[in-house]
Design a protein around this motif. Structure first.
Motif, PDB file in Angstrom:
ATOM      1  N   ILE A   1      -4.474 -10.378   6.883  1.00  9.45           N
ATOM      2  CA  ILE A   1      -4.150  -9.342   5.979  1.00  9.45           C
ATOM      3  C   ILE A   1      -3.696  -8.819   6.373  1.00  9.45           C
ATOM      4  CG2 ILE A   1      -4.704  -7.134   4.228  1.00  9.45           C
ATOM      5  CD1 ILE A   1      -7.773  -8.854   4.060  1.00  9.45           C
ATOM      6  N   VAL A   2      -2.032  -8.817   5.607  1.00  5.96           N
ATOM      7  CA  VAL A   2      -0.783  -7.801   6.075  1.00  5.96           C
ATOM      8  C   VAL A   2      -0.493  -6.596   5.391  1.00  5.96           C
ATOM      9  CG1 VAL A   2       1.990  -7.706   6.330  1.00  5.96           C
ATOM     10  CG2 VAL A   2      -0.177  -9.145   7.756  1.00  5.96           C
ATOM     11  N   VAL A   3      -0.544  -5.264   5.598  1.00  7.98           N
ATOM     12  CA  VAL A   3      -0.231  -4.736   4.929  1.00  7.98           C
ATOM     13  C   VAL A   3       1.526  -3.973   5.138  1.00  7.98           C
ATOM     14  CG1 VAL A   3      -2.276  -4.185   4.318  1.00  7.98           C
ATOM     15  CG2 VAL A   3      -1.251  -2.663   5.744  1.00  7.98           C
ATOM     16  N   TYR A   4       2.045  -3.685   4.091  1.00 11.49           N
ATOM     17  CA  TYR A   4       3.052  -2.573   3.836  1.00 11.49           C
ATOM     18  C   TYR A   4       3.109  -1.559   3.216  1.00 11.49           C
ATOM     19  CZ  TYR A   4       4.655  -5.034   0.567  1.00 11.49           C
ATOM     20  OH  TYR A   4       4.898  -5.460  -1.566  1.00 11.49           O
TER      21      TYR A   4
ATOM     22  N   VAL B   1       0.702  -0.746  -0.466  1.00  9.23           N
ATOM     23  CA  VAL B   1       0.051   0.031   0.179  1.00  9.23           C
ATOM     24  C   VAL B   1       0.454   1.200   0.026  1.00  9.23           C
ATOM     25  CG1 VAL B   1      -1.976  -1.105   0.662  1.00  9.23           C
ATOM     26  CG2 VAL B   1      -0.353   0.102   2.025  1.00  9.23           C
ATOM     27  N   SER B   2       1.649   1.039  -0.719  1.00  5.38           N
ATOM     28  CA  SER B   2       2.964   2.054  -0.881  1.00  5.38           C
ATOM     29  C   SER B   2       2.716   3.148  -1.859  1.00  5.38           C
ATOM     30  CB  SER B   2       4.799   2.099  -1.139  1.00  5.38           C
ATOM     31  OG  SER B   2       4.240   1.341  -1.952  1.00  5.38           O
TER      32      SER B   2
ATOM     33  N   ASP C   1       8.445  -2.536  -6.174  1.00  3.80           N
ATOM     34  CA  ASP C   1       9.323  -1.516  -6.198  1.00  3.80           C
ATOM     35  C   ASP C   1       9.717  -1.348  -4.708  1.00  3.80           C
ATOM     36  OD1 ASP C   1      11.010   1.018  -6.662  1.00  3.80           O
ATOM     37  OD2 ASP C   1       8.997   2.258  -6.818  1.00  3.80           O
ATOM     38  N   PHE C   2      10.852  -2.411  -4.175  1.00  5.58           N
ATOM     39  CA  PHE C   2      10.940  -2.184  -2.701  1.00  5.58           C
ATOM     40  C   PHE C   2      12.046  -1.110  -2.337  1.00  5.58           C
ATOM     41  CE2 PHE C   2      10.143  -6.586  -2.416  1.00  5.58           C
ATOM     42  CZ  PHE C   2       8.590  -6.644  -2.770  1.00  5.58           C
TER      43      PHE C   2
ATOM     44  N   GLY D   1      -0.187   5.026  -0.102  1.00 10.27           N
ATOM     45  CA  GLY D   1       0.841   6.598  -0.139  1.00 10.27           C
ATOM     46  C   GLY D   1       2.216   5.573   1.177  1.00 10.27           C
ATOM     47  N   GLY D   2       3.040   6.593   1.523  1.00  8.30           N
ATOM     48  CA  GLY D   2       4.397   6.244   1.406  1.00  8.30           C
ATOM     49  C   GLY D   2       5.342   5.379   1.230  1.00  8.30           C
TER      50      GLY D   2
END
Length: 657
Positions: free
Chosen positions: A326-329, A294-295, A393-394, A358-359
């Motif tokens: 559900i895990v988000v980052y 969720v970046s 795109d980490f 966002g982020g």
């Protein structure tokens, strides 16, 4: 009485207003020449930003704003057509091919990439109603291309030339940010002499991401970068009519031998694997963790919104005994939904719908947390899997391909599998996601539209999520009495050392329920000498090998096949022998000829050193004749893609390397 009359008039007016609601128009777009449906045609309501594209069956559906009277249909390589909206709610359209269009105009789809032979400049203006103007000479012509767009809307592309009147050529989505896609370099497999290298060893690959990514490039008006083309993934995108195992083994093996279409003096060996099919009600319980990026880079419509729609399709397939977390980052990682039973679909979908982007992108932290959640809720004998949805795109924490590989290799020891779903463009990191899937005992798919999401997560539900055989390896031994040289087409990043075949600690690819895998070998028969046959001077210090002619067996090749059961660490072995008895190409199965056509097309896209007499026309005609039943239209779609690529190749519309 007067008040009652006014009230009656008001209600009548409101009723009349409700009856003027927007209409929904649907239909199918066909090629006027061969009457086949066309996938990816842009359908626009004239004078608006309302539009859609046709699906794999050439169908579209569009809500028409009140007062609008015409639809515009456009697709690369076809003459655009404007159709008046009449009384019918169904409008079928036939588009005429425009073989000159791509020779006269350069229009790139999603970024400011240019034809290599073009010189000029590209100006990008960032305000809300920006006009992007490209003034560039194309060949000997003088063409101006003006793209006018509002971010979030489709772009109108107007072409102006000195010898023709202005015309709307097509509509495209707004340009993405600066192109920063990455692909792992590929060095093609070459021909090997069986006297020097009798064994060819590789891991199977059920991924199909390369095909959908190539399709995205072509549908957006340009050829893909060479390293984006992995021929084996293009071949394995399609289902083939193979019978499954008849005994208790999880995989059956099939072979077929004929001549190579691009060089009739050479042979083409097809090896087909078919995994055991398991009905949904008999599949083991699933412990799934959706790991969602969720970046900020996921804000685009073809990223997080498409992720959300895709995962909700998967939620609809879940059973009561399944559970989902559900895990988000983004800048950090967190769990937004604890493990929830599959029958609580509303709660799961609400958690998906509430996600926003966002982020920055702390992918490594997200992966660690997702695996921890999966391990905490591990189901013995079940399907324990992390499903990662990202553009790859980490940029925070562990982020390099090497970092990701080490992280996943450590985590896979837990028995948790990994599926990677790639989304988006512009900053798409194919190399990273392929590494994650390869090293995580999982599979990798690229989702470019909701139709592809349905194929991956609904139609191929079992194959995508339920492993029936892991660490699947093949090792072929070629008879030098029959084979001058051989070459494995594709699988460059899946090659193994010969000793890896018997090493159960060596990781390899996995096959899901109902999956098919196809591998093609091009073989130069003994006695056929051409530029690909090689020789060296006799050795001085080592024993001279027997001459090739002393191997009198009629065996062409022996195929060994090794795999593990999903819960086992010990492999099992089976084998098959292929005799030197080729079938005439015209008499081979439709699957053989279609797979050969896809391989030929892939070699042309890669500008392969081994394409020999391959042509787009030959690949197109062979694929068209070998479509078979094609219930879902995927093979027909391939023919259209190849036709578009042929036009682009003639016009030099290559992607920027």
């Amino acid at each position: 009485m007067r008040k009652l009359s006014l009230l009656f008039m008001l209600l009548t007016g409101l009723t009349g207003f409700g009856q003027t609601s927007n209409r929904t128009i649907s239909g199918t777009v066909y090629d006027a020449t061969d009457k086949q449906p066309i996938t990816g045609v842009t359908v626009k309501v004239e004078g608006t930003n309302v539009g859609t594209v046709t699906n794999q069956s050439g169908q579209y559906q569009l809500t028409i704003p009140e007062g609008k009277t015409a639809l515009v249909f456009s697709f690369i390589g076809y003459i655009p057509k404007k159709i008046a909206i009449g009384k019918s709610d169904k409008i079928d359209v036939k588009l005429d091919r425009d073989n000159k269009a791509l020779n006269e105009v350069v229009v790139t789809g999603y970024a400011t990439q240019q034809k290599r032979s073009v010189t000029g400049s590209v100006t990008r203006v960032g305000d809300a109603n920006a006009e992007i103007r490209i003034d560039e000479p194309v060949g000997k012509s003088d063409v101006k291309v003006t793209r006018t767009y509002t971010p979030g809307s489709a772009a109108k592309v107007t072409v102006r030339g000195t010898t023709s009147q202005n015309a709307i050529y097509g509509y495209m989505a707004p340009p993405a940010p600066v192109n920063d896609e990455s692909y792992k370099g590929i060095t093609e497999n070459g021909f090997q002499n069986p006297l020097d290298n009798p064994l060819s060893t590789f891991s199977v690959d059920v991924d199909a991401a390369s095909y959908t990514n190539v399709r995205r490039f072509i549908n957006n008006g340009q050829l893909p970068p060479k390293d984006a083309v992995r021929v084996e993934e293009m071949i394995n995108y399609f289902n083939y009519n193979l019978s499954g195992p008849t005994d208790n083994s999880p995989v059956a093996i099939h072979t077929e031998l004929s001549s190579a279409p691009w060089n009739p003096l050479h042979r083409l060996l097809r090896i087909g694997l078919k995994a055991r099919t398991v009905t949904t009600d008999k599949l083991p319980a699933s412990n799934l963790v959706f790991l969602i990026d969720v970046s900020g880079s996921m804000m685009q419509p073809n990223k997080l919104p498409l992720v959300q729609s895709s995962l909700k399709l998967l939620v609809d397939q879940l059973r009561d005994k399944d559970k989902v977390a559900i895990v988000v980052y983004a800048g950090a990682a967190g769990m937004v939904l604890p493990p929830t039973p599959g029958d609580q679909k509303t709660a799961i979908k609400e958690a998906i719908d509430n996600l926003t982007a966002g982020g920055s992108t702390a992918g490594g932290a997200g992966i660690k947390l997702a695996y921890n959640v999966a391990k905490t809720n591990y189901i013995k004998g079940g399907n324990n899997r992390v499903i990662l949805a990202t553009d790859g795109d980490f940029n925070v924490g562990a982020s390099s391909d090497e970092d990701m590989q080490q992280l996943i290799e450590n985590e896979r020891k837990s028995g948790v599998f990994l599926s990677v779903l790639g989304f988006g463009m512009g900053n798409y990191k194919d190399s990273k996601m392929e590494t994650l899937a390869d090293k995580g005992n999982g599979n990798y798919a690229y989702i470019d539209n909701i139709t592809e999401a349905r194929k991956t997560l609904v139609s191929e539900f079992g194959g995508t999520l339920f492993t029936v055989a892991k660490d699947v390896k093949l090792q072929l031994e070629f008879n030098p009495g029959k084979v001058e040289a051989y070459r494995l087409i594709g699988y460059e990043n899946r090659m193994l050392n010969k000793e890896d075949f018997n090493n159960d600690l060596k990781d390899a690819g996995d096959m899901g329920a109902g999956h098919t895998v196809t591998a093609l070998y091009e073989i130069i028969p003994a006695g056929v000498h051409d530029s690909f046959s090689s020789s060296v001077d006799p050795l001085k210090y080592q024993k001279v090998q027997k001459p090739a002619g002393s191997y009198l067996s009629n065996d062409l090749v022996t195929i060994k096949f090794r795999y593990k059961e999903p819960e086992s660490d010990k492999s099992k072995l089976s084998q098959a022998v292929v005799m030197d008895q080729p079938t005439a190409l015209a008499a081979t199965s439709t699957d053989f000829r279609f797979a050969a056509a896809v391989a030929e097309f892939g070699m042309l896209l890669r500008e392969s050193d081994y394409k020999q007499k391959a042509t787009f026309d030959q690949a197109i005609e062979m694929a068209r004749a070998a479509k078979g039943t094609d219930h879902d239209g995927y093979r027909a779609e391939f023919v259209k893609l190849a036709e578009s690529a042929k036009l682009m190749a003639a016009s030099g519309l290559a992607a920027k390397e």
